[in-house]
Design a protein around this motif. Structure first.
Motif, PDB file in Angstrom:
ATOM      1  N   ALA A 115       4.175   5.137  -8.163  1.00  0.00           N
ATOM      2  CA  ALA A 115       3.387   4.111  -6.782  1.00  0.00           C
ATOM      3  C   ALA A 115       4.974   4.030  -6.256  1.00  0.00           C
ATOM      4  O   ALA A 115       4.192   3.378  -5.326  1.00  0.00           O
ATOM      5  N   GLY A 116       6.023   4.089  -5.992  1.00  0.00           N
ATOM      6  CA  GLY A 116       6.762   3.930  -5.503  1.00  0.00           C
ATOM      7  C   GLY A 116       6.794   4.797  -4.005  1.00  0.00           C
ATOM      8  O   GLY A 116       7.395   4.116  -2.779  1.00  0.00           O
ATOM      9  N   GLY A 117       6.486   5.402  -3.921  1.00  0.00           N
ATOM     10  CA  GLY A 117       5.798   6.427  -2.804  1.00  0.00           C
ATOM     11  C   GLY A 117       5.680   5.778  -1.441  1.00  0.00           C
ATOM     12  O   GLY A 117       5.139   5.006  -0.653  1.00  0.00           O
ATOM     13  N   PHE A 118       3.989   4.931  -1.645  1.00  0.00           N
ATOM     14  CA  PHE A 118       3.670   4.513  -1.248  1.00  0.00           C
ATOM     15  C   PHE A 118       3.743   3.140  -0.700  1.00  0.00           C
ATOM     16  O   PHE A 118       3.925   2.034   0.077  1.00  0.00           O
ATOM     17  N   VAL A 119       4.778   2.712  -1.775  1.00  0.00           N
ATOM     18  CA  VAL A 119       4.661   0.862  -1.643  1.00  0.00           C
ATOM     19  C   VAL A 119       6.598   1.119  -0.130  1.00  0.00           C
ATOM     20  O   VAL A 119       6.029   0.573   0.717  1.00  0.00           O
ATOM     21  N   LEU A 120       7.622   1.626  -0.466  1.00  0.00           N
ATOM     22  CA  LEU A 120       8.035   2.176   0.761  1.00  0.00           C
ATOM     23  C   LEU A 120       7.918   2.579   1.448  1.00  0.00           C
ATOM     24  O   LEU A 120       8.342   2.266   2.631  1.00  0.00           O
ATOM     25  N   LEU A 148      -3.939  -6.374 -11.478  1.00  0.00           N
ATOM     26  CA  LEU A 148      -3.008  -6.356 -13.288  1.00  0.00           C
ATOM     27  C   LEU A 148      -1.818  -4.835 -12.785  1.00  0.00           C
ATOM     28  O   LEU A 148      -1.420  -5.154 -12.644  1.00  0.00           O
ATOM     29  N   PHE A 149      -3.290  -4.064 -13.041  1.00  0.00           N
ATOM     30  CA  PHE A 149      -2.984  -2.345 -12.704  1.00  0.00           C
ATOM     31  C   PHE A 149      -1.985  -2.344 -11.229  1.00  0.00           C
ATOM     32  O   PHE A 149      -1.017  -1.446 -11.419  1.00  0.00           O
ATOM     33  N   PHE A 150      -2.846  -2.969  -9.931  1.00  0.00           N
ATOM     34  CA  PHE A 150      -2.406  -2.675  -9.469  1.00  0.00           C
ATOM     35  C   PHE A 150      -1.024  -3.609  -8.603  1.00  0.00           C
ATOM     36  O   PHE A 150      -0.010  -2.912  -8.525  1.00  0.00           O
ATOM     37  N   VAL A 151      -0.805  -5.009  -9.451  1.00  0.00           N
ATOM     38  CA  VAL A 151       0.625  -6.031  -9.048  1.00  0.00           C
ATOM     39  C   VAL A 151       1.764  -5.090 -10.370  1.00  0.00           C
ATOM     40  O   VAL A 151       2.648  -5.000 -10.062  1.00  0.00           O
ATOM     41  N   SER A 152       1.421  -4.530 -11.589  1.00  0.00           N
ATOM     42  CA  SER A 152       2.395  -4.592 -12.183  1.00  0.00           C
ATOM     43  C   SER A 152       2.828  -2.854 -11.744  1.00  0.00           C
ATOM     44  O   SER A 152       3.728  -2.453 -11.817  1.00  0.00           O
ATOM     45  N   ALA A 153       2.191  -1.590 -11.000  1.00  0.00           N
ATOM     46  CA  ALA A 153       2.156  -0.580 -10.139  1.00  0.00           C
ATOM     47  C   ALA A 153       3.280  -0.914  -9.210  1.00  0.00           C
ATOM     48  O   ALA A 153       4.106  -0.025  -8.944  1.00  0.00           O
ATOM     49  N   GLY A 175       7.386   0.293  -9.237  1.00  0.00           N
ATOM     50  CA  GLY A 175       7.212   1.647  -7.920  1.00  0.00           C
ATOM     51  C   GLY A 175       8.584   1.219  -7.117  1.00  0.00           C
ATOM     52  O   GLY A 175       9.912   1.592  -7.445  1.00  0.00           O
ATOM     53  N   LEU A 176       8.527  -0.433  -7.271  1.00  0.00           N
ATOM     54  CA  LEU A 176       9.954  -0.529  -6.276  1.00  0.00           C
ATOM     55  C   LEU A 176      10.813  -0.561  -7.314  1.00  0.00           C
ATOM     56  O   LEU A 176      12.847  -0.125  -7.077  1.00  0.00           O
ATOM     57  N   MET A 177      10.643  -0.880  -8.934  1.00  0.00           N
ATOM     58  CA  MET A 177      12.298  -0.966  -9.500  1.00  0.00           C
ATOM     59  C   MET A 177      12.298   0.463  -9.488  1.00  0.00           C
ATOM     60  O   MET A 177      13.509   0.939 -10.245  1.00  0.00           O
ATOM     61  N   GLN A 201      -4.852   3.227  -8.585  1.00  0.00           N
ATOM     62  CA  GLN A 201      -4.320   2.163  -9.120  1.00  0.00           C
ATOM     63  C   GLN A 201      -4.645   1.189 -10.591  1.00  0.00           C
ATOM     64  O   GLN A 201      -4.818   0.992 -11.193  1.00  0.00           O
ATOM     65  N   SER A 202      -5.219   0.610  -9.872  1.00  0.00           N
ATOM     66  CA  SER A 202      -6.598  -0.427  -9.845  1.00  0.00           C
ATOM     67  C   SER A 202      -7.461   0.327 -10.552  1.00  0.00           C
ATOM     68  O   SER A 202      -8.193   0.142 -11.566  1.00  0.00           O
ATOM     69  N   SER A 203      -8.223   1.069 -10.251  1.00  0.00           N
ATOM     70  CA  SER A 203      -9.147   1.694 -11.170  1.00  0.00           C
ATOM     71  C   SER A 203      -8.864   2.552 -12.408  1.00  0.00           C
ATOM     72  O   SER A 203      -9.815   2.388 -13.366  1.00  0.00           O
TER      73      SER A 203
END
Length: 499
Positions: A59-64, A206-211, A215-217, A180-182
């Protein structure tokens, strides 16, 4: 090449060697001999780690990308390319893992031409396919900047990709948010199978927020590992910002997770003394509460050690969460248990090792990290070394010695894996021996009947012998269906008639 990088590559190639041997066994013999999966346990370790956890780790790809291109925080641009590369390799690894998990992997493309528009799984499949295509286009500029592609046509493609970057980023954010949520929405249909501490009507949130937090970590841990292996400068001032954002997201996840359980009146299950209660508390503690509190302290998130510990806790905790949802907290039919075979573990580790080797290769040959991040090691005088004719490294350049070493290690572990393969995997399923019981017989007569009529029999009793009966002989009692309905058979008459 540093000694630590050489050691890491050697270990990864050892895992890949065993993975290759088990891969041949998996696709040659199927799921039955190589896994503990069954009709009652249709998914296991590969679904939990390679699919559920693998997608979250990428998930870090879309977050960054959103951080830099949407929110305009340009100072984090050095992390974009490594994050996109990690996301791309993570999704490729997920697809590869899915090929192992499917009974008929050659049908993996069927959702494209047989759409099930009412299925959440269909939506996940299409989003993953489209986002993988977006990741290829997002990472393509890094590849096209290589001197090999210094041609007019490639330069034109490179300029075009850079112009549509913002469109690709927006498409990636939308697609990632959806799938991610699905992935969590898949478990909405199993309220009576998933433990109440993990089941939630808002599990997709919860799945989306945790992702996002994961991703950041993951990007933070990736930057620290790259600095340790390649000598890149670790930008703690920027990683501190990612740590602060991660602290906020993880705190939000903890509030949502605990608040949802409390509102539904299930929080008491976490303190009932069961092992699932302890698992829930441990998981929430290490994946959200503890790292969120530590990262909120400036001194901790500004140190390499603090960032490494917090990142490791989040990664381990979120992976444990996906394992719990898919396996540990998911109720199986009574009497059915599941524990992965060593071959399942080997394939999972092999996929991860292959992705890491691909990451190292691309970092070494492409401009994934900017030149400004490289930190030159201080020069030091090496002690003189006497010539030793038996030393291979003095006579063979590293570019030749390393591939030989990696090949030898991979072949050795592949051979060891073959040695430990079960007999059913090597020789195929073997028939199980069944004990042979002698036939049960009774004394009786065969009644003489006209030709073409079915034979009849009479048991030998104290009563008078029937006038149309033959001689007294043993009658075999045959119960082929084992349902208690016996059929008499005169073996001796059969032999005489067949002559």
């Amino acid at each position: 090449m540093s000694s630590r990088l050489r050691t890491v590559k050697t270990v990864l190639w050892a895992i890949v060697g065993a993975w290759a041997a088990v891969t041949v066994a998996r696709f040659l013999r199927g799921l039955g001999p190589t896994t503990n999966l069954s009709d009652a346990v249709p998914w296991g370790l590969w679904t939990a780690l390679d699919v559920m956890a693998g997608v979250a780790l990428a998930a870090g790809g879309f977050v960054l990308a959103a951080t830099v291109y949407v929110f305009g925080l340009e100072r984090y641009r050095p992390f974009v390319r490594p994050a996109i590369l990690t996301a791309f390799l993570g999704y490729v690894a997920m697809v590869v893992g899915l090929l192992y998990d499917l009974g008929q992997p050659w049908h993996i493309w069927h959702p494209i031409i047989y759409p099930q528009v009412r299925s959440v799984l269909f939506e996940v499949a299409m989003c993953v396919i489209l986002y993988l295509a977006v990741l290829i286009l997002e990472f393509a500029p890094t590849v096209l900047e290589h001197p090999w592609f210094d041609r007019a046509v490639f330069r034109t493609v490179l300029r075009l990709l850079k112009k549509i970057t913002i469109l690709l980023v927006i498409a990636g954010i939308v697609l990632s948010t959806l799938h991610q949520s699905s992935l969590g929405s898949l478990f909405l249909i199993a309220p009576h199978r998933l433990h109440p501490l993990w089941y939630s009507p808002m599990i997709y949130v919860l799945f989306f927020v945790s992702a996002v937090g994961l991703g950041l970590m993951t990007v933070t841990m990736e930057s620290l590992v790259a600095g340790w292996l390649f000598g890149h400068k670790v930008r703690t001032e920027l990683l501190s910002g990612l740590g602060l954002a991660g602290s906020i997201v993880l705190a939000l996840y903890a509030v949502l997770r605990l608040g949802d359980v409390a509102v539904r009146g299930r929080l008491g299950l976490a303190f009932d003394g069961s092992w699932l209660g302890f698992l829930f508390l441990f998981e929430v503690l290490i994946c959200a509460i503890l790292p969120a509190a530590l990262l909120a302290v400036r001194r901790i998130r500004s140190s390499i050690g603090g960032l490494a510990v917090c990142s490791a806790m989040v990664i381990a905790g979120m992976v444990l969460n996906r394992l719990s949802v898919c396996l540990l907290a998911f109720e199986r039919p009574e009497g059915v248990t599941y524990f992965p075979t060593w071959m399942e573990f080997t394939i999972t580790l092999g996929i991860v090792a292959a992705a890491m080797l691909a990451f190292l290769f691309l970092v070494e040959h492409l401009k994934v990290y900017s030149d400004a991040e490289k930190e030159e090691a201080p020069a030091r005088r090496l002690p003189p070394v006497s010539y030793d004719p038996a030393t291979l490294h003095r006579l063979t350049p590293e570019s030749v010695a390393a591939p030989r070493r990696y090949s030898l290690v991979a072949l050795t572990t592949a051979a060891l894996a073959v040695v430990f393969l079960p007999e059913d995997v090597i020789f195929g399923p073997q028939p199980l021996p069944e004990p042979i019981h002698p036939p049960r017989t009774v004394e009786g007569y065969r009644i003489r009947r006209a030709r073409g009529q079915a034979p009849q029999f009479a048991l030998a009793t104290a009563a008078t012998k029937p006038t149309d009966a033959g001689r007294l002989q043993p009658l075999m009692m045959i119960d082929g269906n084992r349902n208690g309905r016996l059929v008499f058979f005169t073996h001796q008459n059969h032999i005489e008639e067949c002559g």
